[in-house]
Scaffold this motif. Structure first.
Motif, PDB file in Angstrom:
ATOM      1  N   ASN A  81      62.685  62.573 -23.237  1.00 54.62           N
ATOM      2  CA  ASN A  81      61.594  63.584 -24.291  1.00 54.62           C
ATOM      3  C   ASN A  81      62.109  64.650 -23.720  1.00 54.62           C
ATOM      4  O   ASN A  81      61.836  65.334 -23.784  1.00 54.62           O
ATOM      5  CB  ASN A  81      60.452  62.859 -24.184  1.00 54.62           C
ATOM      6  N   THR A  82      62.938  65.077 -22.826  1.00 53.00           N
ATOM      7  CA  THR A  82      63.659  66.893 -22.645  1.00 53.00           C
ATOM      8  C   THR A  82      63.765  67.244 -24.331  1.00 53.00           C
ATOM      9  O   THR A  82      63.222  68.845 -24.140  1.00 53.00           O
ATOM     10  CB  THR A  82      64.609  66.861 -21.801  1.00 53.00           C
ATOM     11  N   HIS A  83      64.050  66.698 -25.406  1.00 55.69           N
ATOM     12  CA  HIS A  83      64.116  67.493 -26.370  1.00 55.69           C
ATOM     13  C   HIS A  83      62.994  68.058 -27.463  1.00 55.69           C
ATOM     14  O   HIS A  83      63.000  68.718 -28.148  1.00 55.69           O
ATOM     15  CB  HIS A  83      64.667  66.581 -28.031  1.00 55.69           C
ATOM     16  N   ARG A  84      61.533  67.676 -26.242  1.00 58.63           N
ATOM     17  CA  ARG A  84      60.241  68.711 -27.079  1.00 58.63           C
ATOM     18  C   ARG A  84      60.152  69.273 -26.170  1.00 58.63           C
ATOM     19  O   ARG A  84      59.106  69.850 -26.522  1.00 58.63           O
ATOM     20  CB  ARG A  84      59.670  67.162 -26.265  1.00 58.63           C
ATOM     21  N   VAL A  85      61.191  69.863 -24.850  1.00 60.19           N
ATOM     22  CA  VAL A  85      60.795  71.452 -24.462  1.00 60.19           C
ATOM     23  C   VAL A  85      61.554  72.218 -24.873  1.00 60.19           C
ATOM     24  O   VAL A  85      62.350  72.349 -25.054  1.00 60.19           O
ATOM     25  CB  VAL A  85      61.054  71.125 -22.534  1.00 60.19           C
ATOM     26  N   GLN A  86      60.493  73.556 -25.142  1.00 65.54           N
ATOM     27  CA  GLN A  86      61.326  74.251 -25.612  1.00 65.54           C
ATOM     28  C   GLN A  86      61.526  75.514 -24.390  1.00 65.54           C
ATOM     29  O   GLN A  86      62.067  76.214 -24.942  1.00 65.54           O
ATOM     30  CB  GLN A  86      60.123  75.397 -27.132  1.00 65.54           C
ATOM     31  N   PHE A  87      60.868  75.893 -23.527  1.00 65.58           N
ATOM     32  CA  PHE A  87      61.404  76.064 -23.230  1.00 65.58           C
ATOM     33  C   PHE A  87      60.552  76.421 -21.730  1.00 65.58           C
ATOM     34  O   PHE A  87      59.924  75.248 -21.215  1.00 65.58           O
ATOM     35  CB  PHE A  87      61.081  77.997 -23.270  1.00 65.58           C
ATOM     36  N   ALA A  88      61.466  76.413 -19.713  1.00 67.62           N
ATOM     37  CA  ALA A  88      60.588  76.311 -19.256  1.00 67.62           C
ATOM     38  C   ALA A  88      60.888  77.620 -18.445  1.00 67.62           C
ATOM     39  O   ALA A  88      61.752  77.964 -17.855  1.00 67.62           O
ATOM     40  CB  ALA A  88      61.431  74.970 -18.374  1.00 67.62           C
ATOM     41  N   LEU A  89      59.751  78.116 -18.075  1.00 64.70           N
ATOM     42  CA  LEU A  89      58.987  79.654 -16.731  1.00 64.70           C
ATOM     43  C   LEU A  89      59.575  78.566 -15.212  1.00 64.70           C
ATOM     44  O   LEU A  89      58.068  77.565 -15.137  1.00 64.70           O
ATOM     45  CB  LEU A  89      58.017  80.188 -16.828  1.00 64.70           C
ATOM     46  N   LEU A  90      60.257  78.546 -14.802  1.00 63.70           N
ATOM     47  CA  LEU A  90      60.409  77.980 -13.288  1.00 63.70           C
ATOM     48  C   LEU A  90      59.874  79.593 -12.299  1.00 63.70           C
ATOM     49  O   LEU A  90      60.796  80.831 -12.262  1.00 63.70           O
ATOM     50  CB  LEU A  90      61.201  77.762 -12.977  1.00 63.70           C
ATOM     51  N   VAL A  91      59.454  79.196 -11.343  1.00 62.43           N
ATOM     52  CA  VAL A  91      58.706  80.667 -10.811  1.00 62.43           C
ATOM     53  C   VAL A  91      58.591  79.471  -9.155  1.00 62.43           C
ATOM     54  O   VAL A  91      57.917  79.181  -9.071  1.00 62.43           O
ATOM     55  CB  VAL A  91      57.353  80.775 -11.099  1.00 62.43           C
ATOM     56  N   ALA A  92      59.495  80.914  -8.466  1.00 67.03           N
ATOM     57  CA  ALA A  92      59.408  80.235  -6.646  1.00 67.03           C
ATOM     58  C   ALA A  92      59.628  79.012  -6.247  1.00 67.03           C
ATOM     59  O   ALA A  92      58.499  77.755  -6.217  1.00 67.03           O
ATOM     60  CB  ALA A  92      57.806  80.972  -6.195  1.00 67.03           C
ATOM     61  N   PRO A  93      60.401  78.501  -7.144  1.00 67.60           N
ATOM     62  CA  PRO A  93      60.971  77.117  -6.175  1.00 67.60           C
ATOM     63  C   PRO A  93      60.638  76.642  -4.974  1.00 67.60           C
ATOM     64  O   PRO A  93      62.033  77.880  -4.150  1.00 67.60           O
ATOM     65  CB  PRO A  93      62.303  76.717  -6.999  1.00 67.60           C
ATOM     66  N   GLY A  94      60.681  76.079  -4.138  1.00 63.94           N
ATOM     67  CA  GLY A  94      60.802  75.282  -2.851  1.00 63.94           C
ATOM     68  C   GLY A  94      62.237  74.994  -2.126  1.00 63.94           C
ATOM     69  O   GLY A  94      62.753  74.437  -3.145  1.00 63.94           O
ATOM     70  N   ASP A  95      62.452  75.389  -1.371  1.00 69.07           N
ATOM     71  CA  ASP A  95      63.833  74.655  -1.312  1.00 69.07           C
ATOM     72  C   ASP A  95      63.707  73.476   0.042  1.00 69.07           C
ATOM     73  O   ASP A  95      63.367  73.645   0.960  1.00 69.07           O
ATOM     74  CB  ASP A  95      64.606  75.909  -0.142  1.00 69.07           C
ATOM     75  N   LEU A  96      63.628  72.000  -0.579  1.00 69.29           N
ATOM     76  CA  LEU A  96      63.145  71.450  -0.223  1.00 69.29           C
ATOM     77  C   LEU A  96      64.617  70.528   0.151  1.00 69.29           C
ATOM     78  O   LEU A  96      63.626  68.903   0.986  1.00 69.29           O
ATOM     79  CB  LEU A  96      62.619  70.060  -1.182  1.00 69.29           C
ATOM     80  N   GLU A  97      66.462  70.871   0.741  1.00 69.28           N
ATOM     81  CA  GLU A  97      66.594  71.160   1.520  1.00 69.28           C
ATOM     82  C   GLU A  97      66.337  71.555   2.942  1.00 69.28           C
ATOM     83  O   GLU A  97      67.436  71.012   3.316  1.00 69.28           O
ATOM     84  CB  GLU A  97      68.129  70.970   0.572  1.00 69.28           C
ATOM     85  N   ARG A  98      65.988  72.424   3.095  1.00 68.93           N
ATOM     86  CA  ARG A  98      65.789  72.908   4.037  1.00 68.93           C
ATOM     87  C   ARG A  98      65.093  71.918   5.159  1.00 68.93           C
ATOM     88  O   ARG A  98      64.101  71.713   4.646  1.00 68.93           O
ATOM     89  CB  ARG A  98      64.344  74.567   4.055  1.00 68.93           C
ATOM     90  N   ASP A  99      65.303  72.272   6.382  1.00 69.60           N
ATOM     91  CA  ASP A  99      64.636  70.962   7.212  1.00 69.60           C
ATOM     92  C   ASP A  99      63.263  70.848   7.617  1.00 69.60           C
ATOM     93  O   ASP A  99      62.674  69.871   7.037  1.00 69.60           O
ATOM     94  CB  ASP A  99      65.329  71.302   8.545  1.00 69.60           C
ATOM     95  N   ASP A 100      62.540  71.971   7.339  1.00 68.21           N
ATOM     96  CA  ASP A 100      61.268  71.814   8.343  1.00 68.21           C
ATOM     97  C   ASP A 100      60.746  71.802   6.060  1.00 68.21           C
ATOM     98  O   ASP A 100      59.713  71.122   6.566  1.00 68.21           O
ATOM     99  CB  ASP A 100      60.716  73.291   8.379  1.00 68.21           C
ATOM    100  N   LEU A 101      61.195  71.543   4.944  1.00 67.31           N
ATOM    101  CA  LEU A 101      60.078  71.667   3.944  1.00 67.31           C
ATOM    102  C   LEU A 101      60.196  69.785   3.707  1.00 67.31           C
ATOM    103  O   LEU A 101      59.985  69.679   3.420  1.00 67.31           O
ATOM    104  CB  LEU A 101      60.211  72.803   2.912  1.00 67.31           C
ATOM    105  N   ARG A 102      61.651  69.777   4.407  1.00 67.42           N
ATOM    106  CA  ARG A 102      62.204  68.124   3.583  1.00 67.42           C
ATOM    107  C   ARG A 102      61.001  67.407   4.450  1.00 67.42           C
ATOM    108  O   ARG A 102      60.885  65.980   4.463  1.00 67.42           O
ATOM    109  CB  ARG A 102      63.776  67.830   4.345  1.00 67.42           C
ATOM    110  N   GLN A 103      60.767  67.382   5.665  1.00 64.32           N
ATOM    111  CA  GLN A 103      60.044  66.983   6.532  1.00 64.32           C
ATOM    112  C   GLN A 103      58.738  67.168   5.896  1.00 64.32           C
ATOM    113  O   GLN A 103      57.475  66.197   6.501  1.00 64.32           O
ATOM    114  CB  GLN A 103      59.896  67.395   7.958  1.00 64.32           C
TER     115      GLN A 103
END
Length: 178
Positions: A81-103
């Protein structure tokens, strides 16, 4: 028809002073509620987003913060259903590949890096404690998102003192600007 704006808060939700909560009150944007804000499960959060997109009366605009950005990428990689998305505003993504955040938030790494199938804009500060500036730039490139540098404003949350954050609202499609 104006699109529905779906707010996608990050881990622990957005508090009343957060710009997402303020947009909900000021503009009538709709928060996608999650079953568990403290122990987020990627599949559960994706299912909630899928239901919200399907419940919308027409097209949607996704407005994500922090873990919500990672959710958008994960959801877009498998939804029909991604065709229903007109636009995405992505603000301050977290880096969940960083060890501390992944845990702290297990089950979200690796971050889905597939280009998003809809137009998007990623806004990042150059001093976000949850995602280094070079990682934000790489996520924007991977997702095919236009990058906006917010300068030294932290995680772009309540602590950043953004208030109603009109600069962020101005990044949305023209039909939504009030």
């Amino acid at each position: 028809m104006a699109p529905d704006v779906l707010l996608l808060p990050g881990w622990q939700n957005s508090d009343p002073a957060h710009w997402q909560s303020r947009w909900e009150a000021l503009h009538g944007d709709r928060r996608v509620e999650q079953h568990d804000w403290m122990r987020p499960l990627r599949g559960d959060w994706s299912a909630q987003l899928e239901e919200a997109v399907l419940a919308a009366n027409g097209p949607v605009v996704l407005v994500a913060h922090s873990l919500g950005c990672i959710l958008v990428a994960a959801w877009a990689a498998h939804s029909r259903n991604t065709h229903r998305v007109q636009f995405a505003l992505l603000v301050a993504p977290g880096d969940l590949e960083r060890d501390d955040l992944r845990q702290m938030i297990p089950g979200w790494a690796p971050i889905v890096r597939t280009p998003l199938p809809f137009p998007s804009c990623l806004v990042a500060a150059d001093n976000d404690v949850y995602c280094a500036a070079d990682r934000s730039r790489q996520l924007a490139a991977d997702w095919g998102a236009r990058l906006v540098d917010a300068g030294p404003r932290g995680h772009l949350n309540s602590d950043s003192g953004l208030g109603d954050w009109p600069e962020g609202r101005a990044l949305l499609p023209p039909i939504l600007k009030d």
